[in-house]
Design a protein around this motif. Structure first.
Motif, mmCIF file in Angstrom:
data_model
loop_
_atom_site.group_PDB
_atom_site.id
_atom_site.type_symbol
_atom_site.label_atom_id
_atom_site.label_comp_id
_atom_site.label_asym_id
_atom_site.label_seq_id
_atom_site.Cartn_x
_atom_site.Cartn_y
_atom_site.Cartn_z
ATOM 1 N N ARG A 70 0.815 -1.227 0.000
ATOM 2 C CA ARG A 70 0.000 0.000 0.000
ATOM 3 C C ARG A 70 0.843 1.269 0.000
ATOM 4 O O ARG A 70 0.351 2.328 -0.355
ATOM 5 N N LYS A 71 2.102 1.177 0.413
ATOM 6 C CA LYS A 71 2.959 2.369 0.459
ATOM 7 C C LYS A 71 3.212 2.866 -0.962
ATOM 8 O O LYS A 71 3.563 2.094 -1.846
ATOM 9 N N ASP A 72 3.029 4.171 -1.174
ATOM 10 C CA ASP A 72 3.145 4.745 -2.516
ATOM 11 C C ASP A 72 4.513 4.533 -3.142
ATOM 12 O O ASP A 72 4.634 4.139 -4.286
ATOM 13 N N GLN A 73 5.560 4.847 -2.397
ATOM 14 C CA GLN A 73 6.896 4.764 -2.974
ATOM 15 C C GLN A 73 7.886 4.271 -1.929
ATOM 16 O O GLN A 73 7.886 4.737 -0.801
ATOM 17 N N HIS A 74 8.714 3.353 -2.352
ATOM 18 C CA HIS A 74 9.789 2.868 -1.485
ATOM 19 C C HIS A 74 11.104 3.423 -2.011
ATOM 20 O O HIS A 74 11.472 3.180 -3.160
ATOM 21 N N LEU A 75 11.794 4.189 -1.175
ATOM 22 C CA LEU A 75 13.111 4.710 -1.522
ATOM 23 C C LEU A 75 14.134 4.048 -0.614
ATOM 24 O O LEU A 75 14.077 4.217 0.609
ATOM 25 N N LEU A 76 15.043 3.302 -1.211
ATOM 26 C CA LEU A 76 16.069 2.630 -0.430
ATOM 27 C C LEU A 76 17.147 3.646 -0.092
ATOM 28 O O LEU A 76 17.735 4.258 -0.980
ATOM 29 N N GLN A 77 17.347 3.873 1.202
ATOM 30 C CA GLN A 77 18.388 4.807 1.610
ATOM 31 C C GLN A 77 19.155 4.244 2.792
ATOM 32 O O GLN A 77 18.606 3.562 3.638
ATOM 33 N N ASP A 78 20.434 4.513 2.792
ATOM 34 C CA ASP A 78 21.331 4.040 3.840
ATOM 35 C C ASP A 78 22.600 4.862 3.732
ATOM 36 O O ASP A 78 22.958 5.308 2.636
ATOM 37 N N GLN A 79 23.279 5.049 4.835
ATOM 38 C CA GLN A 79 24.510 5.850 4.803
ATOM 39 C C GLN A 79 25.577 5.230 3.903
ATOM 40 O O GLN A 79 26.468 5.913 3.429
#
Length: 107
Positions: A70-79
């Motif tokens: 259901r989440k509109d957009q998944h942005l993979l982020q990590d340091q």
């Protein structure tokens, strides 16, 4: 406990070749456990797979799959990543994974 396939999602757009495979699997695990990503307890992350840039995430609870989808957009982020990477998240089924493989391997 629901069948494994109903608790699994397919992730496309995983940045390949940037980090070691086990590190990327850890980053995916963290992403899909976070409440801000509608996540929950991850049972297993399968990465790498035969398809470049594709991972499978299996949750302990089938309800998490529905929330994540259901989440509109998944942005993979990590340091450890230089930027955010948009991910395509779909429900796992054998037909989808085989057509996804064909789609990804097209020039």
């Amino acid at each position: 406990r629901a069948a494994r396939s109903t608790r699994t999602i397919v992730i496309a757009g995983v940045p390949a070749g940037l980090l070691q495979d086990d590190v990327m699997a850890d980053i995916l695990t963290i992403h899909f456990q976070m409440s801000r990503n509608n996540g929950g307890d991850v049972e297993e992350v399968t990465y790498p797979t035969r398809s470049k840039g594709v991972a499978y995430v299996t949750f302990e609870d089938q309800g998490v799959v529905e929330r994540v989808l259901r989440k509109d957009q998944h942005l993979l982020q990590d340091q450890r990543l230089s930027r955010r990477y948009p991910l395509t998240v779909t429900r796992y089924c054998h037909k989808v994974s085989s057509s996804l493989t064909q789609l990804i391997t097209l020039p």
